[in-house]
Enzyme design. Structure first.
Site, PDB file in Angstrom:
ATOM      1  N   GLU A   1       0.888  -1.176   0.000  1.00 48.50           N
ATOM      2  CA  GLU A   1       0.000   0.000   0.000  1.00 48.50           C
ATOM      3  C   GLU A   1       0.911   1.206   0.000  1.00 48.50           C
ATOM      4  O   GLU A   1       1.594   1.486   0.980  1.00 48.50           O
ATOM      5  CB  GLU A   1      -0.921  -0.025   1.224  1.00 48.50           C
ATOM      6  CG  GLU A   1      -2.062   0.978   1.130  1.00 48.50           C
ATOM      7  CD  GLU A   1      -1.780   2.262   1.871  1.00 48.50           C
ATOM      8  OE1 GLU A   1      -1.405   3.256   1.188  1.00 48.50           O
ATOM      9  OE2 GLU A   1      -1.929   2.281   3.097  1.00 48.50           O
TER      10      GLU A   1
ATOM     11  N   CYS B   1      -1.908   9.008   3.007  1.00 47.06           N
ATOM     12  CA  CYS B   1      -1.709   8.531   1.641  1.00 47.06           C
ATOM     13  C   CYS B   1      -2.937   8.760   0.770  1.00 47.06           C
ATOM     14  O   CYS B   1      -2.838   8.818  -0.452  1.00 47.06           O
ATOM     15  CB  CYS B   1      -1.317   7.066   1.642  1.00 47.06           C
ATOM     16  SG  CYS B   1      -2.392   6.016   2.638  1.00 47.06           S
TER      17      CYS B   1
END
EC number: 1.2.1.3
Length: 475
Positions: A245, A279
């Site tokens: 990720e 993010c």
């Protein structure tokens, strides 16, 4: 002062093979608040061996046993609530309310959701005379980032425990305290020896040997694309499974039927949340040209309400950047935006007035941004917004997808059909319509350079499993 100079391996706190330590800095005060062991390959070897020794036993544990273990973790996690909140505020600089309502809560959500998922998760399936079974993949290396110390560790740990895979965790050396508390929780509730191992240290000393170890069958990493690429390269030498990720540069599309004040409030939150160190931050704000003037007025008003300051002071919404290095990176992007011709509309370089100590940045808005500018293409990881205008919906979608990333996307408006069309058109793994919020049973992960694999809930459990088919099993 928190001093954690031991590693947690095979159910015990033991001295690290290395005598070296890493200092942990409070980004709000710039003071050393503790230290952790700087582990090495020998620590990794011990941890992997401990995990490997218990692998078969844990893989064959019953779903009921693993669910009961997760439920015990949930209860003890709740008992350590204040400790977790305090640790995150100290090591990350997150305001106390954010540490409680987001960081602590998201960690709890993942353990609860993993337990719920086991109620209906199908580990076996009959197909004719054959059996398809899902088995724990084996020893898994977990490498987690500094920006969400409990969320990122908890979602990986919960999924691995639910699957029956033992783990070796290397948390970020910048925010390691929350992981130590998790280790204490696991020790208290009786997680079987070897199932969970914590090795503190840096990437070179711990992350690299963990990624390369032949007995590690899975690497799960959250962090930068640069580091993710290195982990993938090292893991590929013996064809480990890899779940990544990585970064994002998420678009937030504001539709032309929107209430501009509502949209301004929503987009502000997506930019400044966790000091922009997210993010999935929606830092590319796409607005209709026809709404530009009204929206910018409302956006500036919302940004002006954001209180940056001492994370322990009541009312603080935005704390410091994690480190001097990251603060300098954010400043360099602001300078780059000005250099490339974007118009500075709010904020700018330097620290907010009166905040001379600590790595505090000014929430910043750039307007008249072209999507090919550096500030619109690269992940800044700070509270910096790029406002980009569009003339029609097709153009908005084209701009939204003109990025190497694909982690998240956002859209706000009134017309349901248009909202759904935009959501389906954005090339990203997670889309949010009208601030719908997080849902822990939904898959999370990215398209393109935002990663490989999915986390959260049953999708996260799948990452820690291998699939086996047995022909003739029922014949």
């Amino acid at each position: 002062m928190r001093n954690y100079t031991q590693q947690y391996i095979n159910g015990e706190w033991i001295d690290s093979d290395s005598n070296e330590t890493i200092e942990v800095i409070n980004p709000a005060t710039e003071e050393v608040i503790g230290k952790v062991a700087k582990g090495n390959s020998n620590d990794v070897e011990k941890a992997v061996e401990a995990a490997n020794n218990v692998y078969l036993e844990f893989r064959h544990s019953s779903v009921k046993e693993r669910k009961e273990l997760l439920d015990k973790i949930v209860e003890e996690y709740k008992n350590r609530k204040q400790d977790i909140i305090e640790a995150i505020t100290d090591e990350l600089g997150a305001p106390l309310t954010l540490s409680e309502n987001v960081h602590y809560q998201m960690g709890l959500n993942h353990f609860e959701e993993a337990s719920r998922a086991l109620d209906s998760f199908e580990f076996e399936e009959r197909r004719g005379d054959a059996l398809v079974t899902k088995e724990a993949i084996g020893v898994s290396g977990l490498v987690t980032p500094w920006n969400f110390p409990t969320n990122q560790t908890s979602l990986k740990l919960a999924a691995a425990f639910a699957a029956g895979s033992p783990v070796v965790l290397k948390p970020s050396e910048e925010t390691p305290f929350a992981a130590v508390i998790l280790a204490e929780i696991f020790d208290k509730v009786g997680v079987p020896k070897g199932v969970f191992n914590l090795v503190n240290g840096d990437g070179e000393g711990v992350g690299n040997p963990l990624s390369e170890h032949p007995k590690v069958r899975m690497m799960s990493f959250t962090g930068s694309g640069r580091t993710g690429s290195k982990i993938m390269e090292k893991a590929s030498k013996d064809f480990k499974k890899v779940s990544l990720e990585l970064g994002g540069k998420s678009p937030y599309i504001v539709l032309d039927d929107v209430d501009v004040k509502e949209a301004a409030k929503a987009t502000t939150g997506k930019v400044v949340n966790n000091t922009g160190q997210v993010c999935t931050a929606g830092t590319r704000i796409l607005i209709p040209e026809s709404k530009k003037e009204d929206f910018l007025t409302a956006l500036k008003e919302e940004f002006s309400k954001v209180k940056v300051g001492d994370p322990r002071e009541e009312g603080t919404q935005v704390g410091p950047i994690i480190s001097k290095k990251q603060f300098d990176t954010v400043q360099s992007y602001i300078d780059k935006g000005i250099e490339e011709g974007a118009e500075l509309f709010y904020g700018g370089p330097g620290k907010p007035e009166g905040l001379n100590t600590g790595y505090f940045a000014r929430p910043t808005i750039f307007i008249n941004v072209d999507n090919d500018m550096t500030i619109a293409q690269e992940e800044i990881f700070g509270p910096v917004a790029s406002v980009i205008t569009y003339n029609n919906l097709d153009e908005a979608i084209k701009i939204a997808n003109d990025t190497k990333y694909g982690l998240a996307g956002y859209v706000i408006g009134k017309d349901k059909e248009t909202l759904q069309k935009v959501a389906r058109s954005i090339e990203a793994g997670r889309i949010e319509i009208n601030e719908a919020g997080n849902q822990p049973d939904l898959p999370f992960g990215g398209y393109k350079q935002s990663g490989i694999g999915r986390e959260w809930g049953d999708y996260g459990i799948e990452e820690f499993l291998e699939v086996k088919s047995i022909a003739g099993y029922f014949s």
